[in-house]
Design an enzyme around this catalytic site. Structure first.
Site, mmCIF file in Angstrom:
data_model
loop_
_atom_site.group_PDB
_atom_site.id
_atom_site.type_symbol
_atom_site.label_atom_id
_atom_site.label_comp_id
_atom_site.label_asym_id
_atom_site.label_seq_id
_atom_site.Cartn_x
_atom_site.Cartn_y
_atom_site.Cartn_z
ATOM 1 N N ASN A 9 5.327 -0.647 -2.746
ATOM 2 C CA ASN A 9 5.298 -1.458 -1.528
ATOM 3 C C ASN A 9 4.098 -2.393 -1.647
ATOM 4 O O ASN A 9 2.967 -1.963 -1.437
ATOM 5 C CB ASN A 9 5.169 -0.516 -0.315
ATOM 6 N N TRP A 10 4.388 -3.623 -2.010
ATOM 7 C CA TRP A 10 3.288 -4.555 -2.280
ATOM 8 C C TRP A 10 2.677 -5.105 -0.995
ATOM 9 O O TRP A 10 1.687 -5.832 -1.036
ATOM 10 C CB TRP A 10 3.773 -5.696 -3.187
ATOM 11 N N LYS A 11 3.288 -4.826 0.144
ATOM 12 C CA LYS A 11 2.782 -5.282 1.449
ATOM 13 C C LYS A 11 2.519 -6.796 1.408
ATOM 14 O O LYS A 11 3.229 -7.521 0.704
ATOM 15 C CB LYS A 11 1.533 -4.487 1.839
ATOM 16 N N HIS A 95 8.007 1.125 8.415
ATOM 17 C CA HIS A 95 6.676 1.444 7.886
ATOM 18 C C HIS A 95 5.689 1.549 9.054
ATOM 19 O O HIS A 95 5.802 0.823 10.040
ATOM 20 C CB HIS A 95 6.235 0.359 6.896
ATOM 21 N N GLU A 97 2.809 0.467 9.431
ATOM 22 C CA GLU A 97 2.150 -0.797 9.780
ATOM 23 C C GLU A 97 3.055 -1.642 10.682
ATOM 24 O O GLU A 97 2.580 -2.324 11.585
ATOM 25 C CB GLU A 97 1.748 -1.545 8.499
ATOM 26 N N GLU A 167 5.043 9.415 5.334
ATOM 27 C CA GLU A 167 3.770 8.722 5.133
ATOM 28 C C GLU A 167 2.843 9.042 6.305
ATOM 29 O O GLU A 167 2.890 8.357 7.335
ATOM 30 C CB GLU A 167 3.994 7.212 5.061
ATOM 31 N N GLY A 173 -3.687 3.991 2.682
ATOM 32 C CA GLY A 173 -4.749 3.038 2.380
ATOM 33 C C GLY A 173 -6.149 3.576 2.638
ATOM 34 O O GLY A 173 -7.116 2.824 2.659
ATOM 35 N N SER A 213 -1.916 6.970 -0.226
ATOM 36 C CA SER A 213 -2.982 7.152 -1.223
ATOM 37 C C SER A 213 -2.519 7.904 -2.471
ATOM 38 O O SER A 213 -3.278 8.706 -3.031
ATOM 39 C CB SER A 213 -4.207 7.820 -0.588
ATOM 40 N N GLY A 234 1.497 2.112 -2.187
ATOM 41 C CA GLY A 234 0.905 0.859 -1.717
ATOM 42 C C GLY A 234 -0.115 0.336 -2.715
ATOM 43 O O GLY A 234 0.228 -0.272 -3.725
ATOM 44 N N GLY A 235 -1.382 0.604 -2.453
ATOM 45 C CA GLY A 235 -2.468 0.042 -3.257
ATOM 46 C C GLY A 235 -2.301 0.227 -4.754
ATOM 47 O O GLY A 235 -2.511 -0.716 -5.537
#
Ligand code: PGA
Length: 251
Positions: A9-11, A95, A97, A167, A173, A213, A234-235
């Site tokens: 998930n490159w956001k 998600h 976010e 999640e 994150g 994470s 993600g990251g």
């Protein structure tokens, strides 16, 4: 046995040239023998150029959201048929976010989900408790509400065509992942709610990914839990080596 899925998930990261370079680097090192269904989910402007890079590979292209209407006066929204025509096979929905920053609710997740399923794409529906909910011992209540609400009115066949991602909001994150035991407990609970909704047979086939994470160093312990079927990353998905390290850990 359930398919393991690892999705990046490159956001809201990577310009188009950066996204193309990352997709190229992932494709160059990815190998079907890893045995892991893999998806890259860039931001909307990079979908078509990344689709070009992934053409002829088994890596799927995914989007990070989709609207429930097919077309019309919905400024700023993107429909499932647009995503499919861009080459998407996967869509992340709900998600945290989106829920926390953009007013997403279980009801809107449910509407989006029905549209994605109707088009035959694979939805990854995200659920997870906040830190306040965990501290108040309300994890099951939060997960139960999101799963029952987000997946309301689906047929057994629909249930067989989706993936979920657990999640925990406090792990996204933050560098603080759920322990394998905490994650397994939540995944098993989610699967028990699915079993209530559609029976144990179908519930046992639904992939439930873990997100929050995940890194190459913790992925194997998480993915070796019986109810954890890969990850939503993600990251660590923003770098080809670390993403592929996680894909390998799922294999
Ligand atoms: P993270 O994000 O891996 O950076 O914690 C996961 C996600 O939000 O899907």
């Amino acid at each position: 046995m359930r398919q393991k899925i690892v999705a990046g998930n490159w956001k809201m990261n990577k310009t188009v040239p950066e996204a193309v370079a990352l997709a190229r680097a992932v494709r160059a090192q990815w190998d079907a023998s890893m045995g892991v269904a893999t998806a890259l989910c860039p931001a909307f402007p990079a979908l078509v150029p990344v689709a070009e890079i992934l053409k002829g590979s088994e890596i799927s292209l995914g989007a990070q959201n989709a609207h429930w209407e097919d077309s019309g006066a919905f400024t700023g929204e993107v429909s499932v048929s647009m995503l499919a025509s861009a080459g998407c096979r996967v869509v992340i929905l709900g998600h945290s976010e989106r829920r926390q920053l953009f007013g997403e609710t279980d009801e809107t997740v449910n509407r989006r989900l029905k549209a994605v399923l109707a088009a035959g794409l694979l939805p990854i529906v995200c659920v997870g408790e906040t830190l306040a909910e965990r501290d108040a011992n309300r994890v099951e209540e939060a997960l139960g509400r999101q799963v029952r609400g987000g997946l309301a009115e689906l047929s057994a066949k629909d249930m067989g065509g989706l993936a979920l991602a657990y999640e925990p909001v406090w792990a996204i994150g933050t560098g603080r992942n759920a322990t394998p035991d905490q994650a397994q407990e939540a995944h098993a609970y989610i699967r028990s709610v699915l079993a209530e909704l559609v029976g144990a047979g179908i519930s046992a086939t639904v992939p439930i990914q873990y997100g929050g994470s995940v890194k190459p160093s913790n992925a194997k312990d998480l993915f070796s839990q019986p109810d954890i079927d890969g990850g939503l990353i993600g990251g660590a998905a923003l770098d080809a080596d670390s993403f592929l390290g996680i894909v390998r850990a799922a294999g």
